[in-house]
Design a protein around this motif. Structure first.
Motif, PDB file in Angstrom:
ATOM      1  N   GLU A  22       4.676  -0.978   3.034  1.00 14.27           N
ATOM      2  CA  GLU A  22       4.174   0.378   2.855  1.00 14.27           C
ATOM      3  C   GLU A  22       5.213   1.217   2.133  1.00 14.27           C
ATOM      4  OE1 GLU A  22       1.818   3.560   5.658  1.00 14.27           O
ATOM      5  OE2 GLU A  22       3.673   2.712   6.454  1.00 14.27           O
ATOM      6  N   ALA A  23       4.770   1.961   1.125  1.00 16.03           N
ATOM      7  CA  ALA A  23       5.687   2.807   0.366  1.00 16.03           C
ATOM      8  C   ALA A  23       6.300   3.871   1.270  1.00 16.03           C
ATOM      9  CB  ALA A  23       4.961   3.461  -0.795  1.00 16.03           C
ATOM     10  N   VAL A  57      15.617  11.851  -1.925  1.00 11.77           N
ATOM     11  CA  VAL A  57      16.182  10.499  -1.926  1.00 11.77           C
ATOM     12  C   VAL A  57      15.481   9.649  -0.864  1.00 11.77           C
ATOM     13  CG1 VAL A  57      18.418  11.295  -2.753  1.00 11.77           C
ATOM     14  CG2 VAL A  57      18.002  11.126  -0.295  1.00 11.77           C
ATOM     15  N   GLY A  58      15.664   8.344  -0.992  1.00  7.69           N
ATOM     16  CA  GLY A  58      15.130   7.414   0.006  1.00  7.69           C
ATOM     17  C   GLY A  58      13.734   6.919  -0.277  1.00  7.69           C
ATOM     18  N   GLY A  59      13.106   7.350  -1.359  1.00  6.16           N
ATOM     19  CA  GLY A  59      11.753   6.902  -1.665  1.00  6.16           C
ATOM     20  C   GLY A  59      11.725   5.465  -2.160  1.00  6.16           C
ATOM     21  N   GLY A  71       8.830   3.103  -3.964  1.00  7.25           N
ATOM     22  CA  GLY A  71       7.499   3.121  -4.531  1.00  7.25           C
ATOM     23  C   GLY A  71       6.820   1.769  -4.540  1.00  7.25           C
ATOM     24  N   LEU A  72       5.562   1.773  -4.951  1.00 10.87           N
ATOM     25  CA  LEU A  72       4.772   0.547  -4.956  1.00 10.87           C
ATOM     26  C   LEU A  72       5.317  -0.484  -5.936  1.00 10.87           C
ATOM     27  CD1 LEU A  72       1.091   1.856  -4.715  1.00 10.87           C
ATOM     28  CD2 LEU A  72       2.613   1.114  -2.884  1.00 10.87           C
ATOM     29  N   ALA A  73       5.801  -0.024  -7.096  1.00 19.32           N
ATOM     30  CA  ALA A  73       6.301  -0.979  -8.075  1.00 19.32           C
ATOM     31  C   ALA A  73       7.448  -1.803  -7.496  1.00 19.32           C
ATOM     32  CB  ALA A  73       6.759  -0.243  -9.342  1.00 19.32           C
ATOM     33  N   ALA A  74       8.368  -1.131  -6.789  1.00 20.86           N
ATOM     34  CA  ALA A  74       9.484  -1.853  -6.168  1.00 20.86           C
ATOM     35  C   ALA A  74       8.985  -2.806  -5.093  1.00 20.86           C
ATOM     36  CB  ALA A  74      10.485  -0.857  -5.577  1.00 20.86           C
ATOM     37  N   LEU A  75       7.977  -2.387  -4.329  1.00 20.83           N
ATOM     38  CA  LEU A  75       7.460  -3.236  -3.257  1.00 20.83           C
ATOM     39  C   LEU A  75       6.735  -4.459  -3.810  1.00 20.83           C
ATOM     40  CD1 LEU A  75       6.195  -0.617  -0.654  1.00 20.83           C
ATOM     41  CD2 LEU A  75       8.353  -1.881  -0.703  1.00 20.83           C
ATOM     42  N   VAL A  76       6.028  -4.306  -4.929  1.00 22.26           N
ATOM     43  CA  VAL A  76       5.382  -5.477  -5.532  1.00 22.26           C
ATOM     44  C   VAL A  76       6.438  -6.499  -5.932  1.00 22.26           C
ATOM     45  CG1 VAL A  76       4.000  -6.302  -7.472  1.00 22.26           C
ATOM     46  CG2 VAL A  76       3.346  -4.214  -6.291  1.00 22.26           C
ATOM     47  N   ARG A  77       7.560  -6.042  -6.448  1.00 25.91           N
ATOM     48  CA  ARG A  77       8.646  -6.973  -6.775  1.00 25.91           C
ATOM     49  C   ARG A  77       9.169  -7.658  -5.524  1.00 25.91           C
ATOM     50  NH1 ARG A  77      10.018  -2.646 -10.228  1.00 25.91           N
ATOM     51  NH2 ARG A  77      11.665  -1.935  -8.821  1.00 25.91           N
ATOM     52  N   GLU A 112       0.826  -1.201   0.000  1.00 26.18           N
ATOM     53  CA  GLU A 112       0.000   0.000   0.000  1.00 26.18           C
ATOM     54  C   GLU A 112       0.864   1.256   0.000  1.00 26.18           C
ATOM     55  OE1 GLU A 112      -3.734  -0.299   2.564  1.00 26.18           O
ATOM     56  OE2 GLU A 112      -2.355  -1.683   3.566  1.00 26.18           O
ATOM     57  N   ASP A 113       0.301   2.298  -0.566  1.00 24.36           N
ATOM     58  CA  ASP A 113       0.956   3.598  -0.529  1.00 24.36           C
ATOM     59  C   ASP A 113       1.010   4.099   0.912  1.00 24.36           C
ATOM     60  OD1 ASP A 113       2.142   5.943  -1.503  1.00 24.36           O
ATOM     61  OD2 ASP A 113       0.211   6.935  -1.677  1.00 24.36           O
TER      62      ASP A 113
END
Length: 334
Positions: free
Chosen positions: A209-210, A218-220, A222-228, A193-194
């Motif tokens: 959590e994003a 810097v340090g973000g 995102g959801l795409a990386a978390l889905v992976r 989730e965001d």
């Protein structure tokens, strides 16, 4: 706030008889400060402070002003916004005038300061439900007809991939949590989730959590990386709280590689416009319309459309994603 079944126009409105757990007072959320008392009503889902210092609430019948608090001057509104964001572990000031945080107790806060806000400071609070929804409770509250509830249970039992769609405030997160509560207890659910809002009545749920970038950009994460990341966590079910960007490609890819029984939500008020919405999200991930359509048709087994009319939430349709003669996507009845 319970869903209520949509009635034909002109039909009389029966008294709402929600399940018992809906009627207990909501817990006080100390981190909300002066707004905490207004969040105790179990019907309240949103508190909004506008640029003129007026407080609004949504208790199921649309937005209405909260007269008890009066007008909040700009200085006090700014202090409130800064304090709420700080309670969520982030910083809000002229250099970082927008922030989205989750507070202890589950409330989600979004705040915007001038000059990004053209009036005074803006604060939006989404009240998280502490007691998770179950499908039987939604059915008792009139959210879904018995045949719809049976169909939803069958989708979960048969490990179908489900996309929940609807406009803002239609109850997508609540229904998603109710669906996942039907998953057998021996399976592992991984949520992405965001800002974490899902509360699922299940013994094995882990959440990602994003993370937003800091003031230096810097340090973000995102959801795409978390889905992976979920693919390395031995998931039985992958759940994305809301697809609003490039993560749609990662989710469809995961669901197309043997991770059946997953689910996600998309903001879309009209099922006929879902195909265009998915194509727009796919474009953010670099997918052509043709590639997005092929991925979506293979990955999404059912679409559940929610609606909200006169403040009342309901399951309006359970359909299948298919392609028209011209190749564009649409939703049809099964």
């Amino acid at each position: 706030m319970p869903f209520v079944a949509v009635r034909p126009e002109g039909a009389s409105a029966p008294p709402l008889q929600g399940p018992p757990e809906v009627l207990v007072p909501a817990p006080r959320i100390p981190a909300l400060g002066v707004l905490a008392p207004f969040a105790e009503d179990p019907a309240v889902t949103d508190l909004l402070l506008d640029g003129d210092g007026r407080l609004w609430r949504d208790a199921g019948a649309g937005l209405e002003t909260v007269d008890a608090i009066g007008r909040v001057d700009a200085a006090d509104a700014r202090r409130l916004a800064v304090a709420l964001v700080a309670a969520g572990g982030r910083h809000l000031d002229d250099a970082v005038p927008c922030a989205d945080v989750r507070l202890p107790g589950g409330a989600r806060v979004h705040a915007v300061l001038p000059p990004v806000s053209t009036g005074g400071p803006l604060v939006s609070v989404r009240i998280a439900r502490q007691r998770p929804w179950r499908l039987d409770a939604l059915e008792r509250a009139g959210a879904a007809r018995p045949d719809q509830a049976r169909a939803l249970r069958a989708l979960v039992a048969e490990r179908r991939n489900v996309l929940v769609c609807g406009p803002a405030g239609s109850g997508k997160t609540s229904l998603l949590a109710a669906l996942m509560a039907e998953v057998p207890p021996g399976e592992r659910i991984v949520t992405v989730e965001d800002v974490a809002e899902l509360v699922i009545d299940h013994p094995h749920v882990v959440g990602l959590e994003a993370r937003q970038a800091n003031s230096d950009g810097v340090g973000g994460i995102g959801l795409a990386a978390l889905v992976r990341e979920t693919l390395r966590m031995r998931p039985d079910r992958i759940v994305v709280g809301e697809c609003r960007g490039a993560e749609i490609a990662e989710l469809l890819g995961a669901l197309n590689t043997g991770h059946d029984g997953g689910a996600g939500t998309v903001h879309c008020a009209d099922p006929d416009a879902l195909g265009a919405r998915l194509e727009a999200l796919g474009a953010l991930a670099g997918l052509s319309p043709e590639a997005l359509r092929a991925q979506a048709l293979a990955a999404i087994h059912a679409v559940v459309q929610l609606g909200r009319r006169d403040g009342r939430r309901s399951v309006e349709r359970i359909g299948l994603l298919t392609a028209r003669d011209d190749g564009t996507l649409t939703v049809v009845d099964p």
